[in-house]
Motif scaffolding. Structure first.
Motif, PDB file in Angstrom:
ATOM      1  N   GLY A   1      12.914  -7.965   0.133  1.00 58.63           N
ATOM      2  CA  GLY A   1      11.774  -7.055   0.130  1.00 58.63           C
ATOM      3  C   GLY A   1      11.744  -6.182   1.368  1.00 58.63           C
ATOM      4  O   GLY A   1      12.701  -5.494   1.705  1.00 58.63           O
ATOM      5  N   GLU A   2      10.611  -6.228   2.075  1.00 51.75           N
ATOM      6  CA  GLU A   2      10.443  -5.440   3.300  1.00 51.75           C
ATOM      7  C   GLU A   2      10.663  -6.291   4.547  1.00 51.75           C
ATOM      8  O   GLU A   2      10.225  -5.933   5.640  1.00 51.75           O
TER       9      GLU A   2
ATOM     10  N   GLY B   1       8.506   4.163  -0.926  1.00 44.84           N
ATOM     11  CA  GLY B   1       8.752   2.867  -0.300  1.00 44.84           C
ATOM     12  C   GLY B   1      10.202   2.700   0.115  1.00 44.84           C
ATOM     13  O   GLY B   1      10.496   2.168   1.195  1.00 44.84           O
ATOM     14  N   ASP B   2      11.116   3.184  -0.739  1.00 50.69           N
ATOM     15  CA  ASP B   2      12.544   3.084  -0.417  1.00 50.69           C
ATOM     16  C   ASP B   2      12.896   3.909   0.823  1.00 50.69           C
ATOM     17  O   ASP B   2      13.714   3.489   1.652  1.00 50.69           O
ATOM     18  N   ILE B   3      12.273   5.082   0.955  1.00 53.16           N
ATOM     19  CA  ILE B   3      12.518   5.915   2.135  1.00 53.16           C
ATOM     20  C   ILE B   3      12.063   5.205   3.403  1.00 53.16           C
ATOM     21  O   ILE B   3      12.738   5.222   4.434  1.00 53.16           O
ATOM     22  N   ILE B   4      10.908   4.537   3.330  1.00 58.50           N
ATOM     23  CA  ILE B   4      10.393   3.788   4.483  1.00 58.50           C
ATOM     24  C   ILE B   4      11.369   2.668   4.848  1.00 58.50           C
ATOM     25  O   ILE B   4      11.692   2.462   6.028  1.00 58.50           O
ATOM     26  N   LEU B   5      11.859   1.927   3.835  1.00 55.77           N
ATOM     27  CA  LEU B   5      12.792   0.826   4.089  1.00 55.77           C
ATOM     28  C   LEU B   5      14.085   1.344   4.721  1.00 55.77           C
ATOM     29  O   LEU B   5      14.616   0.747   5.668  1.00 55.77           O
ATOM     30  N   LYS B   6      14.607   2.468   4.189  1.00 58.58           N
ATOM     31  CA  LYS B   6      15.840   3.038   4.733  1.00 58.58           C
ATOM     32  C   LYS B   6      15.651   3.463   6.187  1.00 58.58           C
ATOM     33  O   LYS B   6      16.506   3.201   7.042  1.00 58.58           O
ATOM     34  N   THR B   7      14.542   4.143   6.457  1.00 61.49           N
ATOM     35  CA  THR B   7      14.294   4.647   7.806  1.00 61.49           C
ATOM     36  C   THR B   7      14.066   3.500   8.788  1.00 61.49           C
ATOM     37  O   THR B   7      14.603   3.499   9.903  1.00 61.49           O
ATOM     38  N   PHE B   8      13.279   2.511   8.357  1.00 61.04           N
ATOM     39  CA  PHE B   8      12.980   1.366   9.223  1.00 61.04           C
ATOM     40  C   PHE B   8      14.264   0.600   9.557  1.00 61.04           C
ATOM     41  O   PHE B   8      14.520   0.258  10.717  1.00 61.04           O
ATOM     42  N   SER B   9      15.093   0.346   8.549  1.00 67.11           N
ATOM     43  CA  SER B   9      16.345  -0.385   8.789  1.00 67.11           C
ATOM     44  C   SER B   9      17.306   0.436   9.647  1.00 67.11           C
ATOM     45  O   SER B   9      18.022  -0.114  10.479  1.00 67.11           O
ATOM     46  N   ALA B  10      17.307   1.764   9.463  1.00 72.42           N
ATOM     47  CA  ALA B  10      18.172   2.634  10.272  1.00 72.42           C
ATOM     48  C   ALA B  10      17.782   2.551  11.752  1.00 72.42           C
ATOM     49  O   ALA B  10      18.641   2.548  12.641  1.00 72.42           O
ATOM     50  N   LEU B  11      16.473   2.487  12.013  1.00 71.18           N
ATOM     51  CA  LEU B  11      16.003   2.357  13.397  1.00 71.18           C
ATOM     52  C   LEU B  11      16.457   1.029  14.006  1.00 71.18           C
ATOM     53  O   LEU B  11      16.917   0.982  15.153  1.00 71.18           O
ATOM     54  N   ILE B  12      16.317  -0.051  13.232  1.00 67.68           N
ATOM     55  CA  ILE B  12      16.737  -1.359  13.744  1.00 67.68           C
ATOM     56  C   ILE B  12      18.234  -1.356  14.043  1.00 67.68           C
ATOM     57  O   ILE B  12      18.681  -1.829  15.090  1.00 67.68           O
TER      58      ILE B  12
ATOM     59  N   ASN C   1       0.833  -1.210   0.000  1.00 68.18           N
ATOM     60  CA  ASN C   1       0.000   0.000   0.000  1.00 68.18           C
ATOM     61  C   ASN C   1       0.870   1.265   0.000  1.00 68.18           C
ATOM     62  O   ASN C   1       0.509   2.279  -0.604  1.00 68.18           O
ATOM     63  N   VAL C   2       2.014   1.195   0.680  1.00 69.33           N
ATOM     64  CA  VAL C   2       2.940   2.333   0.705  1.00 69.33           C
ATOM     65  C   VAL C   2       3.472   2.591  -0.705  1.00 69.33           C
ATOM     66  O   VAL C   2       3.487   3.733  -1.180  1.00 69.33           O
ATOM     67  N   ASN C   3       3.903   1.515  -1.371  1.00 66.68           N
ATOM     68  CA  ASN C   3       4.402   1.661  -2.746  1.00 66.68           C
ATOM     69  C   ASN C   3       3.319   2.177  -3.681  1.00 66.68           C
ATOM     70  O   ASN C   3       3.569   3.016  -4.552  1.00 66.68           O
ATOM     71  N   ASP C   4       2.089   1.644  -3.533  1.00 69.91           N
ATOM     72  CA  ASP C   4       0.984   2.061  -4.406  1.00 69.91           C
ATOM     73  C   ASP C   4       0.625   3.523  -4.171  1.00 69.91           C
ATOM     74  O   ASP C   4       0.255   4.241  -5.105  1.00 69.91           O
ATOM     75  N   THR C   5       0.720   3.980  -2.920  1.00 69.04           N
ATOM     76  CA  THR C   5       0.314   5.343  -2.577  1.00 69.04           C
ATOM     77  C   THR C   5       1.407   6.373  -2.855  1.00 69.04           C
ATOM     78  O   THR C   5       1.152   7.451  -3.412  1.00 69.04           O
ATOM     79  N   TYR C   6       2.652   6.052  -2.485  1.00 66.20           N
ATOM     80  CA  TYR C   6       3.731   7.036  -2.571  1.00 66.20           C
ATOM     81  C   TYR C   6       4.794   6.690  -3.610  1.00 66.20           C
ATOM     82  O   TYR C   6       5.783   7.414  -3.752  1.00 66.20           O
ATOM     83  N   GLY C   7       4.606   5.570  -4.314  1.00 64.97           N
ATOM     84  CA  GLY C   7       5.578   5.173  -5.332  1.00 64.97           C
ATOM     85  C   GLY C   7       6.757   4.450  -4.700  1.00 64.97           C
ATOM     86  O   GLY C   7       6.911   4.398  -3.477  1.00 64.97           O
ATOM     87  N   HIS C   8       7.607   3.884  -5.559  1.00 67.11           N
ATOM     88  CA  HIS C   8       8.750   3.119  -5.058  1.00 67.11           C
ATOM     89  C   HIS C   8       9.766   4.002  -4.338  1.00 67.11           C
ATOM     90  O   HIS C   8      10.467   3.540  -3.440  1.00 67.11           O
TER      91      HIS C   8
ATOM     92  N   LYS D   1       3.599  12.499   6.165  1.00 71.75           N
ATOM     93  CA  LYS D   1       3.928  11.824   7.409  1.00 71.75           C
ATOM     94  C   LYS D   1       3.205  10.487   7.420  1.00 71.75           C
ATOM     95  O   LYS D   1       1.970  10.445   7.459  1.00 71.75           O
ATOM     96  N   ILE D   2       3.964   9.418   7.363  1.00 73.22           N
ATOM     97  CA  ILE D   2       3.397   8.085   7.138  1.00 73.22           C
ATOM     98  C   ILE D   2       3.527   7.233   8.403  1.00 73.22           C
ATOM     99  O   ILE D   2       4.613   7.124   8.981  1.00 73.22           O
ATOM    100  N   SER D   3       2.411   6.642   8.813  1.00 70.76           N
ATOM    101  CA  SER D   3       2.420   5.729   9.959  1.00 70.76           C
ATOM    102  C   SER D   3       2.554   4.299   9.449  1.00 70.76           C
ATOM    103  O   SER D   3       1.877   3.916   8.485  1.00 70.76           O
ATOM    104  N   ILE D   4       3.411   3.518  10.078  1.00 70.07           N
ATOM    105  CA  ILE D   4       3.537   2.119   9.702  1.00 70.07           C
ATOM    106  C   ILE D   4       3.572   1.249  10.957  1.00 70.07           C
ATOM    107  O   ILE D   4       3.830   1.730  12.065  1.00 70.07           O
TER     108      ILE D   4
END
Length: 417
Positions: free
Chosen positions: A332-333, A306-317, A296-303, A369-372
């Protein structure tokens, strides 16, 4: 046939759920939507199509429209799977052709990479395959040339150091010999019985010897200073080589998008942890993370979003995980972490901290501002017979979390957070 049956069943359920009539157009649209969300096995698709070809003519007449519609769906499915595979293959080929040590990429390789990236099906043409072979051969030649050049620099450094050290020793030896000869002459002279002329001659020899030693020492100092400058320059070049090699190693082990270990490098590190576990019983847990509704993130905001979400999520981990633990992108995710722990409470605290940070904050993409949320599964190495079983169990717990509502973490002991 299990995948096709499941897709067909889910298609009908989705249409019914949204009160949509199962017209060929609506059915095809929903069917394709489901296919896009899964990793479909192309062999099942081929098997199903071959089975349709074996239907008798009478049966084909009786179900003419149904069979035509099914053929269309299967063709769509095959094309989608083929395109997905071709895109992946073209990306792998581009990586295989790019030099790993040399930082320069030729214009020809850049243009060729763009060409097969725009039209992946070209890789099946014989002329393109020959070009790929040439680029791969050239890649090894370029990398080998860089390594040979840097190795020659190291050899030159060693040779220079040896030469200057030899010169210093030789000069010191000559100077010591001259001083020793003068000492012997002085000892052989009886100063009390010497004439003034003899003493003057001795003084002259002493002065000449001193001048000679001074000149030799100046030459040695000059040579050593020159050598020191050359050695320093070579040391700088060697340090640059070490940095390049370190970057190359990181590039081969790190996921280019997230900075976590890629799957291959993660599995190598996991083998080391497992060997340590078998040797000294240092237990660890496998934690699988998967971002919920990432499509849904990719469909709504494009790849890009989606890449920004993946980068931010992995940076937090990465930030919330200790250096002794191992973080990798599994695909993938989906991310996986091998976590050392002293108690179950410590392990729970770790995953709770990540969950709180992710759910209580927004991910920023441009002005959005995206909630996941994420789902996770956790298994202990000590609960299983092998590390492969540990991974499999953690993966199953992850999918249980996703299939029972998402936004939850399920532990091996059925505890949920």
């Amino acid at each position: 046939m299990e995948d096709i049956s499941n897709i067909t069943k889910q298609t009908i359920l989705n249409l019914s759920k949204h009160n949509i009539d199962a017209t060929p157009k609506a059915y095809t649209k929903e069917f394709c939507k489901i296919v896009d969300d899964i990793d479909f096995n192309i062999s099942e698709c081929e098997y199903f199509k071959n089975a349709l070809n074996k239907i008798s003519n009478d049966e084909k007449k009786a179900f003419h429209k149904s069979i035509d519609s099914t053929y269309d769906l299967i063709d769509i499915l095959l094309k989608r799977v083929e395109k997905k595979n071709l895109d992946k293959m073209s990306e792998l080929l581009k990586q295989a052709m790019t030099p790993s040590i040399s930082l320069s990429i030729s214009d020809d390789l850049h243009s060729f990479s763009i060409k097969i990236g725009d039209s992946p099906s070209l890789i099946f043409e014989e002329s393109i395959q020959k070009e790929i072979e040439k680029f791969i051969e050239k890649r090894f030649e370029v990398d080998k040339e860089i390594v040979a050049k840097k190795t020659a620099d190291i050899a030159r450094l060693i040779t220079l150091m040896s030469k200057y050290l030899g010169d210093a020793i030789d000069s010191n030896s000559k100077g010591s010999s001259s001083v020793s000869q003068i000492k012997d002459k002085i000892n052989s002279i009886c100063v009390s019985g010497s004439t003034k002329d003899e003493l003057n001659k001795l003084q002259t020899k002493l002065v000449q010897a001193a001048i000679s030693i001074e000149n030799e020492m100046q030459t040695v100092n000059s040579t050593l200073q020159s050598g020191k400058d050359e050695v320093k320059a070579l040391e700088t070049r060697i340090q640059e080589l070490e940095k390049e090699l370190h970057k190359t190693k990181e590039k081969s082990t790190k996921d280019h998008l997230t900075g976590t270990l890629n799957r291959s490098a993660y599995e190598n590190e996991l083998k080391k942890l497992d060997e340590q576990y078998k040797r000294i019983n240092t237990d660890f847990a496998i934690v699988f993370f998967d971002i919920d509704h990432f499509k849904n993130v990719n469909d709504t905001y494009g790849h890009e979003g989606g890449d920004i979400i993946l980068k931010t999520f992995s940076a937090l981990i990465l930030k919330l995980t200790r250096d002794i633990d191992v973080v990798g992108r599994y695909g993938g995710e989906e991310f996986v972490v091998a976590v050392h722990y002293k108690s179950i409470d410590e392990l729970e605290t770790y995953v709770k901290r990540i969950k709180n940070v992710v759910t209580k904050n927004k991910f920023i993409y441009k002005e959005h501002k995206i909630s996941i949320t994420f789902s996770a599964g956790i298994e202990l190495r000590s609960n299983t017979q092998s590390v492969e079983e540990t991974i499999s169990n953690a993966d199953k717990l992850l999918y249980k979390a996703k299939n029972t509502g998402r936004d939850k973490i399920i532990f091996w002991n059925k505890t949920e957070i």
